[in-house]
Structures are given as C-alpha cells and as structure tokens.
Design an enzyme around this catalytic site. Structure first.
Site, short mmCIF file in Angstrom:
data_model
loop_
_atom_site.label_atom_id
_atom_site.label_comp_id
_atom_site.label_asym_id
_atom_site.label_seq_id
_atom_site.Cartn_x
_atom_site.Cartn_y
_atom_site.Cartn_z
N GLU A 1 0.76 -1.48 -0.17
CA GLU A 1 -0.08 -0.02 -0.01
C GLU A 1 1.00 1.17 0.04
OE1 GLU A 1 -3.49 0.81 0.03
OE2 GLU A 1 -2.42 2.69 -0.31
N ASP B 1 -8.69 1.52 -6.91
CA ASP B 1 -9.08 2.79 -7.56
C ASP B 1 -9.76 2.89 -9.10
OD1 ASP B 1 -8.01 4.47 -5.36
OD2 ASP B 1 -6.12 3.74 -6.22
N ASP C 1 -16.89 -2.30 -6.80
CA ASP C 1 -18.16 -1.97 -6.64
C ASP C 1 -18.52 -0.80 -7.88
OD1 ASP C 1 -16.79 0.55 -5.97
OD2 ASP C 1 -18.06 0.83 -4.01
N THR D 1 -15.43 -4.73 3.45
CA THR D 1 -14.65 -3.69 3.52
C THR D 1 -15.68 -2.57 3.62
OG1 THR D 1 -14.30 -3.13 1.34
CG2 THR D 1 -12.65 -4.36 2.10
N LYS D 2 -14.95 -1.22 4.16
CA LYS D 2 -15.82 -0.26 4.31
C LYS D 2 -16.33 0.20 2.87
CE LYS D 2 -12.73 3.86 3.92
NZ LYS D 2 -12.12 4.79 4.44
N PHE D 3 -15.49 0.19 1.88
CA PHE D 3 -15.95 0.36 0.35
C PHE D 3 -17.12 -0.24 0.01
CE2 PHE D 3 -11.85 2.16 0.65
CZ PHE D 3 -11.63 3.23 -0.32
N GLU D 4 -17.38 -1.63 0.38
CA GLU D 4 -18.33 -2.38 0.17
C GLU D 4 -19.49 -1.98 0.93
OE1 GLU D 4 -17.49 -6.46 0.49
OE2 GLU D 4 -19.33 -7.24 -0.53
C1 LIG Z 1 -10.19 2.38 -3.40
S1 LIG Z 1 -8.84 2.01 -2.20
C2 LIG Z 1 -9.39 0.51 -1.66
C3 LIG Z 1 -8.45 -0.08 -0.31
C4 LIG Z 1 -8.77 -1.47 0.03
N1 LIG Z 1 -8.69 -2.31 -0.80
C5 LIG Z 1 -10.39 -1.71 0.78
O1 LIG Z 1 -11.17 -2.37 -0.09
O2 LIG Z 1 -10.80 -0.79 1.62
C6 LIG Z 1 -7.43 1.55 -3.29
C7 LIG Z 1 -5.97 1.53 -2.64
O3 LIG Z 1 -5.07 1.15 -3.79
C8 LIG Z 1 -3.86 1.69 -3.19
N2 LIG Z 1 -3.13 1.56 -4.58
C9 LIG Z 1 -3.35 2.05 -5.94
N3 LIG Z 1 -2.58 1.55 -6.65
C10 LIG Z 1 -1.44 0.90 -6.01
C11 LIG Z 1 -0.11 0.46 -6.55
N4 LIG Z 1 0.37 0.20 -7.54
N5 LIG Z 1 0.75 0.12 -5.38
C12 LIG Z 1 0.16 -0.03 -4.11
N6 LIG Z 1 -0.98 0.55 -3.67
C13 LIG Z 1 -1.97 0.86 -4.50
C14 LIG Z 1 -4.36 3.14 -2.90
O4 LIG Z 1 -3.37 4.07 -2.24
C15 LIG Z 1 -5.45 2.94 -2.25
O5 LIG Z 1 -5.53 2.90 -0.93
#
Ligand SMILES: C[S@@+](CC[C@H](N)C(=O)[O-])C[C@H]1O[C@@H](n2cnc3c(N)ncnc32)[C@H](O)[C@@H]1O
Length: 241
Positions: A96, A146, A182, A219-222
C-alpha cells in the site's frame, strides 16, 4: 520506510525509470493518528520490507513453508488483518502506498500479536517486478482498486493486459487472482482484460462473476456501496499455464 517521491511525474522521469510510467495511484497527503505513528515506529522494523533489499526468499523471510497471499492496495488494512488473524498457518504480504494505511495495518499487527504478515509501502508493480519470485503465490488479492471513473483516466486502472501477465508469472500454477469492485464499468473492464489474458481460467461457472466468497472480509468500501445501492462484483481467475 522507503522515500517515495510524492510527485509521480518527477519520479517517473528519474534515471532509474527513463520511460514515463502511468501509475494507478496518486500519493495523498494524510496526517497519521498516534496509533498509526506507533505502528510505523514499532511495527516497521518487524514487518516492513524494502524494495532495495531485492528479490525475496519467502521461506527464509517467514521461516517456514506455507500458503502465500499477496494483497495489492490494502487501504487501511482491515481485510488483510482479518484474513491474517483467521489463518495464522498462512503467510501474507501487503502492499500500500498510502502511509496512514500502512501505519494502521502495522499497528493492528502489533495489537493482534501476528507474525505472518509483511508489508511494502511502495508501488505494487515495482514490488511484483523486483521482489516477488515467479510462481510463488497461491493468491493475489485486489479488492476495490481505484476505479479511475473518467474515460481519460481509464488507462490508470491497474488491471491491464500487462498486469494480467505479470500476475500470472507470480502465481503458482493453480494460484488465483481474486478481484472485487463496486464499480460496474471496472468490473466489465476486469472481465474483458482477464478473459483475453492467456494462461488463465475464469472460475465463474457462467464465465462472468462469482458470488461473494466467504473468505473475503467486507470492507468499508463495500459497506458504503451497499448503502448507496451499488452492486459488488467478484472475479476469480486461476493460473492454468
Ligand atoms: C479504493 S482503495 C481500496 C482499499 C482497500 N482495498 C479496501 O477495499 O478498503 C485503493 C487503494 O489502492 C492503493 N493503490 C493503488 N495503486 C497502487 C499501487 N500500484 N501500489 C500500491 N497501492 C496502490 C491506493 O493507495 C488505495 O489505498
């Protein structure tokens, strides 16, 4: 912790990376809570991994042979912590770039007294390319990456043909890439990219999505998605070649 450059463009043009790379993340500023700071100070020496240390020797790193799971973009680490607690006989690597999230996971590991997790705080693509041995992973998890909604940003989505091939190399034969999102358009994009990727079999009976598997913590996103009436799509692709 490694010194990640906050300006991706500047970093992309450095000598070590002469070609400009499109990254799947933007470094976000974020203050750390006391717990997260404690996580970094006390947890990083125990669980932190550095790209500069080169390719990993996983059996030596964990001091045993075990099933190995890698999670990309663990956010605040809730899923990873829950999975690692539920399966102490398995090993986990989390990646992360968001520092407060790294601190939160490290603090959680300390509080739970776990020893089966290691953590990188840099770009997962670099970790896969430089540190993870080929054919070494049983599972690679990508939960709620993302979505990069806007069409002009779609190219920043981490799931692309080159990503599928990189992940295939790192999975054991029979190993599984498990993704969840999602965002319906991203789910369709994942399905399209992975269905065209050589060397994989979609585990969904109908060749599309699978029902939410019990082993994926919510997860909180879900939860947020559910509140907003959104769906969630899970995809599992197994390495067959
Ligand atoms: C939308 S968040 C989801 C976080 C977690 N998986 C959840 O479901 O709560 C996406 C995460 O992926 C991380 N991220 C995106 N691209 C990445 C990369 N290439 N390497 C490491 N982390 C990455 C971002 O920093 C972000 O915290």
């Amino acid at each position: 912790m490694s010194d990640v450059n906050d300006n991706p463009q500047e970093q992309d043009q450095s000598e070590s990376q002469p070609r400009r790379t499109i990254r799947s993340f933007v470094m976000r500023a974020g203050r750390m809570t006391e717990g997260q700071q404690r996580g970094v100070e006390k947890g990083w020496p125990l669980f932190g991994l550095d790209l500069a240390d080169g390719p990993l020797e996983l059996d030596a790193l964990f001091g045993r042979q075990a099933a190995r799971t890698l999670e990309i973009g663990f956010g605040m680490g809730h899923s990873l912590l829950e999975m690692a607690q539920a399966a102490p006989e398995q090993d986990f690597i989390g990646i992360e770039v968001h520092r407060p999230g790294v601190g939160a996971l490290l603090n959680g590991l300390l509080n739970a007294g776990l020893s089966n997790v290691r953590v990188y705080d840099c770009d997962a693509i670099e970790v896969l390319n430089q540190a993870i041995p080929d054919a070494s992973l049983d599972r690679l998890l990508l939960f709620f990456p993302d979505p990069w909604h806007k069409k002009k940003h779609n190219k920043r989505r981490i799931v692309q043909p080159a990503f599928a091939e990189l992940v295939r190399r790192k999975l054991k034969i029979g190993g599984v890439l498990h993704m969840a999102t999602d965002w319906e358009h991203y789910a369709e994009h994942m399905l399209e990219v992975m269905s065209a990727a050589p060397g994989y079999r979609n585990q969904a009976a109908d060749g599309t999505y699978i029902p939410r598997p019990d082993e994926r913590p919510i997860t909180k996103f879900e939860k947020r998605g559910e509140r907003l009436g959104h769906g969630v799509w899970d995809l599992k692709f197994e390495r067959i070649d």
